[in-house]
Design a protein around this motif. Sequence first.
Motif, PDB file in Angstrom:
ATOM      1  N   GLY A 416       7.527 -10.921   3.795  1.00  0.00           N
ATOM      2  CA  GLY A 416       6.430 -11.398   2.950  1.00  0.00           C
ATOM      3  C   GLY A 416       5.869 -10.338   2.026  1.00  0.00           C
ATOM      4  N   ASP A 417       4.527 -10.323   1.940  1.00  0.00           N
ATOM      5  CA  ASP A 417       3.844  -9.425   0.996  1.00  0.00           C
ATOM      6  C   ASP A 417       3.901  -7.962   1.403  1.00  0.00           C
ATOM      7  OD1 ASP A 417       3.184 -11.631  -0.473  1.00  0.00           O
ATOM      8  OD2 ASP A 417       1.171 -11.845   0.373  1.00  0.00           O
ATOM      9  N   LEU A 418       4.339  -7.696   2.635  1.00  0.00           N
ATOM     10  CA  LEU A 418       4.448  -6.293   3.047  1.00  0.00           C
ATOM     11  C   LEU A 418       5.479  -5.555   2.206  1.00  0.00           C
ATOM     12  CD1 LEU A 418       4.331  -6.306   6.958  1.00  0.00           C
ATOM     13  CD2 LEU A 418       2.629  -5.379   5.381  1.00  0.00           C
ATOM     14  N   ALA A 419       6.492  -6.275   1.743  1.00  0.00           N
ATOM     15  CA  ALA A 419       7.537  -5.658   0.921  1.00  0.00           C
ATOM     16  C   ALA A 419       7.103  -5.657  -0.531  1.00  0.00           C
ATOM     17  CB  ALA A 419       8.846  -6.413   1.078  1.00  0.00           C
ATOM     18  N   GLU A 420       6.976  -4.474  -1.092  1.00  0.00           N
ATOM     19  CA  GLU A 420       6.586  -4.351  -2.491  1.00  0.00           C
ATOM     20  C   GLU A 420       7.802  -4.259  -3.407  1.00  0.00           C
ATOM     21  OE1 GLU A 420       4.037  -0.960  -2.612  1.00  0.00           O
ATOM     22  OE2 GLU A 420       2.522  -1.861  -1.281  1.00  0.00           O
ATOM     23  N   GLU A 423      13.844  -2.809  -2.010  1.00  0.00           N
ATOM     24  CA  GLU A 423      14.127  -1.701  -1.088  1.00  0.00           C
ATOM     25  C   GLU A 423      13.300  -1.835   0.193  1.00  0.00           C
ATOM     26  OE1 GLU A 423      15.266  -0.095  -5.137  1.00  0.00           O
ATOM     27  OE2 GLU A 423      13.740  -1.429  -4.316  1.00  0.00           O
ATOM     28  N   ASP A 424      12.035  -2.225   0.074  1.00  0.00           N
ATOM     29  CA  ASP A 424      11.202  -2.432   1.264  1.00  0.00           C
ATOM     30  C   ASP A 424      11.776  -3.534   2.142  1.00  0.00           C
ATOM     31  OD1 ASP A 424       9.440  -0.493   0.435  1.00  0.00           O
ATOM     32  OD2 ASP A 424       7.907  -1.887  -0.267  1.00  0.00           O
ATOM     33  N   MET A 425      12.249  -4.601   1.504  1.00  0.00           N
ATOM     34  CA  MET A 425      12.832  -5.706   2.258  1.00  0.00           C
ATOM     35  C   MET A 425      14.063  -5.239   3.027  1.00  0.00           C
ATOM     36  SD  MET A 425      15.580  -7.986   2.135  1.00  0.00           S
ATOM     37  CE  MET A 425      16.037  -7.985   0.410  1.00  0.00           C
ATOM     38  N   LEU A 426      14.866  -4.373   2.410  1.00  0.00           N
ATOM     39  CA  LEU A 426      16.061  -3.865   3.071  1.00  0.00           C
ATOM     40  C   LEU A 426      15.707  -2.895   4.201  1.00  0.00           C
ATOM     41  CD1 LEU A 426      18.248  -3.415  -0.115  1.00  0.00           C
ATOM     42  CD2 LEU A 426      18.690  -5.010   1.771  1.00  0.00           C
ATOM     43  N   THR A 427      14.616  -2.158   4.051  1.00  0.00           N
ATOM     44  CA  THR A 427      14.129  -1.321   5.153  1.00  0.00           C
ATOM     45  C   THR A 427      13.761  -2.200   6.337  1.00  0.00           C
ATOM     46  OG1 THR A 427      13.290   0.383   3.646  1.00  0.00           O
ATOM     47  CG2 THR A 427      12.360   0.344   5.863  1.00  0.00           C
ATOM     48  N   TYR A 428      13.076  -3.291   6.056  1.00  0.00           N
ATOM     49  CA  TYR A 428      12.719  -4.252   7.110  1.00  0.00           C
ATOM     50  C   TYR A 428      13.972  -4.837   7.752  1.00  0.00           C
ATOM     51  CZ  TYR A 428      10.998  -8.521   9.323  1.00  0.00           C
ATOM     52  OH  TYR A 428      10.735  -9.514  10.224  1.00  0.00           O
ATOM     53  N   ALA A 429      14.993  -5.112   6.939  1.00  0.00           N
ATOM     54  CA  ALA A 429      16.244  -5.666   7.476  1.00  0.00           C
ATOM     55  C   ALA A 429      16.888  -4.715   8.475  1.00  0.00           C
ATOM     56  CB  ALA A 429      17.212  -5.963   6.337  1.00  0.00           C
ATOM     57  N   MET A 430      16.826  -3.412   8.198  1.00  0.00           N
ATOM     58  CA  MET A 430      17.457  -2.435   9.081  1.00  0.00           C
ATOM     59  C   MET A 430      16.723  -2.335  10.421  1.00  0.00           C
ATOM     60  SD  MET A 430      20.014  -1.328   7.324  1.00  0.00           S
ATOM     61  CE  MET A 430      19.993  -3.008   6.666  1.00  0.00           C
ATOM     62  N   PHE A 438       5.291   0.383   9.716  1.00  0.00           N
ATOM     63  CA  PHE A 438       5.423   1.408   8.676  1.00  0.00           C
ATOM     64  C   PHE A 438       4.914   0.873   7.341  1.00  0.00           C
ATOM     65  CE2 PHE A 438       7.893   2.915   5.032  1.00  0.00           C
ATOM     66  CZ  PHE A 438       7.615   4.274   5.069  1.00  0.00           C
ATOM     67  N   LEU A 439       5.346  -0.322   6.964  1.00  0.00           N
ATOM     68  CA  LEU A 439       4.922  -0.906   5.690  1.00  0.00           C
ATOM     69  C   LEU A 439       3.430  -1.226   5.703  1.00  0.00           C
ATOM     70  CD1 LEU A 439       7.981  -3.280   5.085  1.00  0.00           C
ATOM     71  CD2 LEU A 439       7.484  -1.127   3.898  1.00  0.00           C
ATOM     72  N   GLN A 440       2.926  -1.668   6.861  1.00  0.00           N
ATOM     73  CA  GLN A 440       1.489  -1.928   6.982  1.00  0.00           C
ATOM     74  C   GLN A 440       0.694  -0.640   6.836  1.00  0.00           C
ATOM     75  OE1 GLN A 440       1.602  -3.760  10.857  1.00  0.00           O
ATOM     76  NE2 GLN A 440       1.527  -5.851  10.044  1.00  0.00           N
ATOM     77  N   GLY A 441       1.168   0.414   7.511  1.00  0.00           N
ATOM     78  CA  GLY A 441       0.474   1.696   7.442  1.00  0.00           C
ATOM     79  C   GLY A 441       0.518   2.301   6.058  1.00  0.00           C
ATOM     80  N   ARG A 442       1.636   2.139   5.366  1.00  0.00           N
ATOM     81  CA  ARG A 442       1.737   2.663   4.006  1.00  0.00           C
ATOM     82  C   ARG A 442       0.751   1.962   3.096  1.00  0.00           C
ATOM     83  NH1 ARG A 442       7.143   1.658   0.699  1.00  0.00           N
ATOM     84  NH2 ARG A 442       6.115  -0.366   0.555  1.00  0.00           N
ATOM     85  N   LYS A 443       0.642   0.647   3.260  1.00  0.00           N
ATOM     86  CA  LYS A 443      -0.283  -0.124   2.418  1.00  0.00           C
ATOM     87  C   LYS A 443      -1.727   0.265   2.701  1.00  0.00           C
ATOM     88  CE  LYS A 443       0.823  -4.213   1.106  1.00  0.00           C
ATOM     89  NZ  LYS A 443       1.145  -5.660   0.967  1.00  0.00           N
ATOM     90  N   ALA A 444      -2.012   0.544   3.982  1.00  0.00           N
ATOM     91  CA  ALA A 444      -3.380   0.898   4.366  1.00  0.00           C
ATOM     92  C   ALA A 444      -3.668   2.382   4.189  1.00  0.00           C
ATOM     93  CB  ALA A 444      -3.627   0.492   5.813  1.00  0.00           C
ATOM     94  N   GLY A 445      -2.639   3.169   3.904  1.00  0.00           N
ATOM     95  CA  GLY A 445      -2.830   4.613   3.744  1.00  0.00           C
ATOM     96  C   GLY A 445      -3.087   5.331   5.047  1.00  0.00           C
TER      97      GLY A 445
END
Length: 598
Positions: A416-420, A423-430, A438-445
């Motif tokens: 969903g919206d976590l992937a900006e 590449e983010d979507m492919l990180t999630y796929a792996m 990780f994506l949540q923490g990056r978004k929240a800083g």
Amino acid sequence: MSKKINITDVILRDGHQSLIATRMRTEDMLPVAEKLDKAGYWSLEVWGGATFDACVRFLKEDPWERLRQLRQAIPNTRLQMLLRGQNLLGYRHYSDDVVTAFVEKAASNGIDVFRVFDALNDVRNLETAIAAVKKTGKHAQGTICYTTSPVHTVEAFVDQARRMADMGADSIAIKDMAGLLTPQVTFDLVSALKQSLTLPIFLHSHYTSGMASMCQLKAVEAGVDHLDTCISSFAGGTSHPPTETIAAALQAAGYETGLDMKILGEVAAHFREVRKKYHQFESEYNGVDTSVLINQVPGGMMSNLANQLKEQGALDRIRDVFTEIPRVREDLGYPPLVTPTSQIVGTQAVLNVITGKRYETITNEVKRYLQGWYGQAPAPVNLELQKKAIGKEDVIDCRPADLLQPELHKLKEEVGDLAESDEDMLTYAMFPEVAKPFLQGRKAGTLKPEPLQPKADAKAAGVATEFKITVHGETYDIHVTGVSPSGESERRFYMTVDGEPEEIMIESTGAYTPAEGGGKRQRASAPGHITTAMPGNIVDVLVKEGQTVAVGDAVLIIEAMKMETEIKVGVAGVVKGVFAKKGDRVTPGEILVDIETA
């Protein structure tokens, strides 16, 4: 004119994967990037292997951003990655549309050379990746995973190389991940490949057994075109032959490498200082170890296995694990020990040793392997184990990815919206379970990499690290095993309490708070108290209160050492309580599920 031997340096990938458990941060690579670009290398291995996982799981770095930064800082030298064929950089097979999308994005972000391998040397699992690389116009390198067994022969490897050449491979690499090659076998294999093919031949050999430098010189005599080396400050042991040493030896023998020895010295000096920063990830098993000729544990696997066992308080059992690994490997049909099969075999060996009963617990990945989801095993598997693992389910005999439906669209919906970005979507796929926070923490800083311990640890500084603490009449033995650097608002301590690993946070005020998911559960003391054999994270809870369960039913799925394992019950009854939820950190001995027996 003397022949030129092209050199690939693996310092930015396999060098630190082998010696410091893949923990080098991008900030320690960029300052020397310009020198690496001017040194005269044919390519630099910078990505793939375990680096992608380590970036997200431990370093809290975006691996795609690392690649882009390195591409910008190293504009004139080919950048190379290690790709696990249909497994990409994860631990399962992905659908063809995901493989193609990943290769396209890796190429557009900066990768020039794709070293594509399959852990079982099943060339069917290379088809899609090689075709995708060729479509991008980049260099596709078909790879032989070298190992020894009754079925792995020079003739078999040459046949594999021919089939990869027929797929369109631009070159062939011999990947000796455990340092098992001997000089004479190297000469014979390279000679046979040169006689059978017109493609360039690359040799990648770890120094674990102490023979890699000799093997490289014999490979040169046999006509090899390219060698992998590592800058001296990260060379030797479970890593690779030193770049400077090999370059000097080749030059003295009348060969050209194109390398600038002065620049290499400056690069080595930089990484000599960098290595000190990561001393906590160094292992006593990083050196030359001829026992690899028996246990066949590769350098990267040895470094990571030692670190993982240390985190679980079981480092003293590592020799038992090394003894068990060849036995598990034989049961699985002699797979080469390279990711993901090295992780599959290694984790199962750890479980067999820690639980004290072979295959009492079988990881989900071993089950999938025995069912054929990773491809065809090199030799027949243990049929009794296969039956125990998969029951009455069918064994598949086609290319595993042929049974997979396209999954790009589904993955995009899940993240969903976590992937900006794609590449983010492919990180999630792996790595979905690791990528999401990780994506949540990056978004929240709020991302924080795992702490690096200062060189002078608490014990060396004269601070007590072992205590006896009495609480409400009960005495506990406390041993502090690791402390984060000072100066943070919170400091993370790794401790053992009565021999069990625990993790706590201490705020700058000195207040104590248990780490999330820890220190809250009762200790298991009855047959119906279901616990785990290894510390890990809960991936899924499969039961709820009031549910009836039978002997052998799975109640939880836990991730430990990057592998998922079902926790099954040894008693029949009714679920009285569930004391773990998805995402919790759990340790051995805690009651995770309580079964009321009949």
